[in-house]
Design a protein around this motif. Structure first.
Motif, PDB file in Angstrom:
ATOM      1  N   ASP A  82       0.842  -1.182   0.000  1.00 22.26           N
ATOM      2  CA  ASP A  82       0.000   0.000   0.000  1.00 22.26           C
ATOM      3  C   ASP A  82       0.889   1.248   0.000  1.00 22.26           C
ATOM      4  N   PHE A  83       0.641   2.163  -0.938  1.00 24.35           N
ATOM      5  CA  PHE A  83       1.529   3.310  -1.089  1.00 24.35           C
ATOM      6  C   PHE A  83       1.512   4.221   0.133  1.00 24.35           C
ATOM      7  N   GLU A  84       0.358   4.429   0.738  1.00 21.21           N
ATOM      8  CA  GLU A  84       0.289   5.290   1.922  1.00 21.21           C
ATOM      9  C   GLU A  84       1.100   4.701   3.076  1.00 21.21           C
ATOM     10  N   LYS A  85       1.098   3.384   3.185  1.00 21.60           N
ATOM     11  CA  LYS A  85       1.890   2.730   4.226  1.00 21.60           C
ATOM     12  C   LYS A  85       3.385   2.918   3.953  1.00 21.60           C
ATOM     13  N   ILE A  86       3.763   2.849   2.696  1.00 24.02           N
ATOM     14  CA  ILE A  86       5.170   3.055   2.341  1.00 24.02           C
ATOM     15  C   ILE A  86       5.609   4.465   2.707  1.00 24.02           C
ATOM     16  N   GLN A  87       4.737   5.441   2.483  1.00 24.89           N
ATOM     17  CA  GLN A  87       5.058   6.817   2.847  1.00 24.89           C
ATOM     18  C   GLN A  87       5.291   6.942   4.352  1.00 24.89           C
ATOM     19  N   GLY A  88       4.441   6.292   5.145  1.00 26.58           N
ATOM     20  CA  GLY A  88       4.615   6.321   6.589  1.00 26.58           C
ATOM     21  C   GLY A  88       5.906   5.642   7.006  1.00 26.58           C
ATOM     22  N   GLU A 170       3.490   2.710  14.765  1.00 28.58           N
ATOM     23  CA  GLU A 170       3.135   3.789  13.846  1.00 28.58           C
ATOM     24  C   GLU A 170       2.265   3.333  12.686  1.00 28.58           C
ATOM     25  N   LEU A 171       2.427   2.076  12.268  1.00 27.46           N
ATOM     26  CA  LEU A 171       1.783   1.624  11.033  1.00 27.46           C
ATOM     27  C   LEU A 171       0.911   0.393  11.227  1.00 27.46           C
ATOM     28  N   GLU A 172       0.446   0.187  12.447  1.00 25.32           N
ATOM     29  CA  GLU A 172      -0.558  -0.846  12.753  1.00 25.32           C
ATOM     30  C   GLU A 172      -0.125  -2.243  12.321  1.00 25.32           C
ATOM     31  N   GLY A 173       1.165  -2.513  12.458  1.00 28.83           N
ATOM     32  CA  GLY A 173       1.649  -3.862  12.179  1.00 28.83           C
ATOM     33  C   GLY A 173       1.598  -4.282  10.729  1.00 28.83           C
ATOM     34  N   TYR A 174       1.551  -3.307   9.809  1.00 24.79           N
ATOM     35  CA  TYR A 174       1.422  -3.638   8.387  1.00 24.79           C
ATOM     36  C   TYR A 174       2.671  -4.320   7.831  1.00 24.79           C
ATOM     37  N   ILE A 192      12.126  -5.569   4.477  1.00 25.05           N
ATOM     38  CA  ILE A 192      10.797  -5.264   4.999  1.00 25.05           C
ATOM     39  C   ILE A 192       9.777  -5.779   4.000  1.00 25.05           C
ATOM     40  N   THR A 193       8.876  -6.586   4.488  1.00 20.28           N
ATOM     41  CA  THR A 193       7.807  -7.140   3.654  1.00 20.28           C
ATOM     42  C   THR A 193       6.476  -6.874   4.347  1.00 20.28           C
ATOM     43  N   CYS A 194       5.388  -7.254   3.721  1.00 16.08           N
ATOM     44  CA  CYS A 194       4.073  -7.102   4.346  1.00 16.08           C
ATOM     45  C   CYS A 194       3.859  -8.233   5.343  1.00 16.08           C
ATOM     46  N   ARG A 195       3.425  -7.879   6.543  1.00 14.64           N
ATOM     47  CA  ARG A 195       3.141  -8.909   7.536  1.00 14.64           C
ATOM     48  C   ARG A 195       2.036  -9.830   7.023  1.00 14.64           C
ATOM     49  N   GLY A 196       2.194 -11.116   7.247  1.00 14.64           N
ATOM     50  CA  GLY A 196       1.196 -12.089   6.811  1.00 14.64           C
ATOM     51  C   GLY A 196       1.461 -12.652   5.431  1.00 14.64           C
ATOM     52  N   ILE A 197       2.436 -12.062   4.731  1.00 12.72           N
ATOM     53  CA  ILE A 197       2.839 -12.601   3.429  1.00 12.72           C
ATOM     54  C   ILE A 197       4.273 -13.077   3.563  1.00 12.72           C
ATOM     55  N   HIS A 198       4.481 -14.379   3.364  1.00  9.50           N
ATOM     56  CA  HIS A 198       5.817 -14.940   3.492  1.00  9.50           C
ATOM     57  C   HIS A 198       5.966 -16.119   2.544  1.00  9.50           C
ATOM     58  N   LYS A 199       7.113 -16.728   2.554  1.00  3.08           N
ATOM     59  CA  LYS A 199       7.412 -17.783   1.586  1.00  3.08           C
ATOM     60  C   LYS A 199       6.417 -18.941   1.643  1.00  3.08           C
ATOM     61  N   ALA A 200       5.964 -19.283   2.835  1.00  4.42           N
ATOM     62  CA  ALA A 200       5.041 -20.418   2.958  1.00  4.42           C
ATOM     63  C   ALA A 200       3.730 -20.170   2.217  1.00  4.42           C
ATOM     64  N   ASP A 201       3.276 -18.912   2.155  1.00  3.23           N
ATOM     65  CA  ASP A 201       2.063 -18.599   1.407  1.00  3.23           C
ATOM     66  C   ASP A 201       2.242 -18.933  -0.067  1.00  3.23           C
ATOM     67  N   GLY A 202       3.382 -18.523  -0.606  1.00  3.93           N
ATOM     68  CA  GLY A 202       3.661 -18.836  -2.002  1.00  3.93           C
ATOM     69  C   GLY A 202       3.780 -20.328  -2.236  1.00  3.93           C
TER      70      GLY A 202
END
Length: 279
Positions: A82-88, A170-174, A192-202
């Motif tokens: 999410d771009f807004e999260k990246i800005q934060g 600051e960013l709600e655990g994103y 830094i990656t998105c929480r909840g997305i990791h290699k096992a998902d793929g």
């Protein structure tokens, strides 16, 4: 029935000088001949996977630590930040004078004021590592970035645990912060990656695509971003050169990459028959 084998790249298939042992290539070819599927499973973005690996013809690719999943020409999944999260996040990185690199399917983007710090960082490890920055796009502002899947950061003045705490507040655990997968200080450099997305998902997406079972899965890794990967696999193998915390969680620890670790593990697991490695 053949197994599906997921393989990390850096520190697993190739060493930190970008060299693959001949025994590893031999093991991969023989495993494929024996009916096993081989899948790259890496934190690297798809565009920065070594061409020689893509040319080998792996059955599938899990890139960007699970944010991009591809079988042949078919893209099964693609998640961007999410771009807004990246800005934060940018504000926090600047607060700690952290240099960073934005990564996505379309390439690497580096703010101009971070370029020198990143070049110096890699040059201090190995002068040849500066080649990794070839072709990167220099941007004036983060607003010029697009389709970001992950972020690499360098030389943080706080350790990863503290950085993660501040990001959560600051960013709600994103975002999720992990140590660097290459051989350097893993407390002040990482990704830094998105929480909840990791290699096992793929991995799950690829397993479902081929109509296989979780019990058919074997995974190989060495670094901090390989924990979920090894945990999901029926058999999780850590490289002898891997981080101790990963080796402590693995079902099996093989030899170092330079000591034919992949080949010996393939033999140990019955994926291939032992032969003279020099053949």
């Amino acid at each position: 029935m053949g197994k599906i084998i997921f393989l990390d790249i850096d520190g697993t298939l190739v060493d930190f000088d970008q060299h693959m042992p001949k025994s590893t290539l031999k093991a991969l070819k023989e495993a494929r001949e024996n009916g096993h599927k081989l899948v790259l499973c890496t934190g690297r973005t798809y565009g920065y996977i070594y061409p020689c690996l893509l040319e080998f013809g792996f059955d599938a690719v899990v890139a960007s630590a699970g944010a991009y999943v591809r079988v042949g020409e078919e893209v099964l999944y693609h998640h961007v930040m999410d771009f807004e999260k990246i800005q934060g996040l940018e504000e926090l990185l600047k607060k700690h004078n952290i240099d960073y690199m934005l990564q996505g399917l379309l390439g690497r983007m580096v703010p101009k004021d971070c370029v020198k710090g990143i070049e110096d960082h890699f040059a201090a490890i190995n002068p040849e590592y500066s080649k990794q920055l070839d072709g990167m796009e220099q941007i004036e502002h983060i607003s010029e970035s697009h389709m970001i899947e992950s972020i690499m950061f360098f030389n943080s003045n706080v350790k990863i645990a503290q950085l993660q705490k501040e990001i959560d507040e600051e960013l709600e655990g994103y975002f999720r912060v992990t140590g660097a997968s290459y051989e350097t200080d893993r407390e002040h450099n990482g990704e830094i990656t998105c929480r909840g997305i990791h290699k096992a998902d793929g991995m799950k997406r690829v397993v479902a695509y081929f109509s296989l079972r979780p019990t058919d899965v074997i995974a190989f890794g060495d670094g901090p971003n390989d924990f979920e990967m090894l945990q999901y696999a029926k058999i999780g193998v850590a490289m002898g050169n891997g981080v101790e915390s990963l080796k402590n969680k693995a079902d099996y620890v093989t030899d170092d990459i330079e000591q034919d670790g992949i080949y010996h593990a393939f033999v140990h697991l019955g994926l291939i028959e032992e032969q003279n490695i020099q053949q």
